[in-house]
Design an enzyme around this catalytic site. Structure first.
Site, mmCIF file in Angstrom:
data_model
loop_
_atom_site.group_PDB
_atom_site.id
_atom_site.type_symbol
_atom_site.label_atom_id
_atom_site.label_comp_id
_atom_site.label_asym_id
_atom_site.label_seq_id
_atom_site.Cartn_x
_atom_site.Cartn_y
_atom_site.Cartn_z
ATOM 1 N N TYR A 109 0.858 -1.187 0.000
ATOM 2 C CA TYR A 109 0.000 0.000 0.000
ATOM 3 C C TYR A 109 0.892 1.235 0.000
ATOM 4 C CZ TYR A 109 -3.233 3.652 1.425
ATOM 5 O OH TYR A 109 -3.976 4.820 1.474
ATOM 6 N N GLU A 197 -3.461 7.524 -4.215
ATOM 7 C CA GLU A 197 -3.437 6.248 -3.510
ATOM 8 C C GLU A 197 -3.164 5.113 -4.487
ATOM 9 O OE1 GLU A 197 -6.132 4.472 -0.019
ATOM 10 O OE2 GLU A 197 -7.172 4.501 -1.961
#
Length: 233
Positions: A109, A197
């Site tokens: 992530y 993101e």
């Protein structure tokens, strides 16, 4: 304002970030022609909606040939996907994205955002990719690294090392990670984004670091300063 995954990846690619080849589909009639651009028969078919959790809701399918692609696309186009972010009303799928696939070894992530509480830029990184980062933060906060930096034209080497430390990469992959960090930082600054993101950011079995899914958000002021954002197709 959020933009679709394929639009976000178009911007990331312009800033030299590694993304897989893909094509947006605005109608089912485009599929056969546009799919020929992709260099593999195994294709990821992705619903394009402004909400997370598509995979769990059946919005991402892996197909192995054109017949499977057409069949699954017909099921998905116009379908209402209900995820934890859409509410019970769901979101209708009006656009699809066809993307080449890769051999995934690990999922990470990575995000970059404007932290208004500290007036700094924050990078959030974790070895726990491909899942909701909120869930990781709640259950395993120690698996998340937050690196806050002052706004500047360049990034400090020490900050970059801290950002990518959770990934435990080899030297070659580390070099790719550094370039990616620099790329998304430039997007945030030059396009006035408030959030970028990458979830998941994947390491392939061949050692490549790729943005497998991407989200970019802008505030209204950014749209006035960068009208090209609205013209993305």
């Amino acid at each position: 304002m959020n933009i679709h995954e394929y639009q976000a990846k178009k911007i990331l690619k312009e800033f030299k970030a590694n993304v897989l080849n893909g094509v947006p589909i605005l109608s089912l009639d485009e599929i056969k022609k546009k799919s020929k651009v992709l260099k593999t028969n195994k294709i990821a078919l992705k619903a394009q909606i402004h909400a997370g959790g598509r995979g769990k809701a059946g919005g991402i399918k892996i197909v192995n040939n054109i017949d499977e692609l057409m069949a699954e696309a017909k099921k998905l186009f116009g379908k209402k996907l209900i995820t934890h972010q859409t509410g019970k009303e769901g979101k209708e799928v009006k656009r699809l994205y066809l993307e080449e696939t890769c051999n995934i070894l690990k999922e990470f992530y990575l995000s970059c955002l404007v932290d208004r509480s500290s007036s700094k830029i924050a990078f959030i990184s974790s070895a726990e990719g491909g899942v909701d980062i909120e869930e990781v933060a709640l259950k395993n906060p120690e698996k998340i690294t937050t690196t806050k930096i002052n706004l500047s034209n360049t990034l400090d080497e020490k900050d970059i090392k801290k950002i990518i430390q959770p990934f435990s990469l080899t030297k070659n992959s580390q070099q790719q990670a550094v370039k990616l960090i620099e790329s998304i930082y430039k997007v945030l600054i030059e396009k006035d984004a408030n959030l970028i993101e990458i979830n998941p950011l994947v390491l392939t079995k061949e050692g490549d670091l790729l943005c497998l899914d991407a989200k970019i958000s802008f505030d209204d002021n950014a749209l006035y300063r960068h009208p090209d954002i609205l013209s993305l197709k």
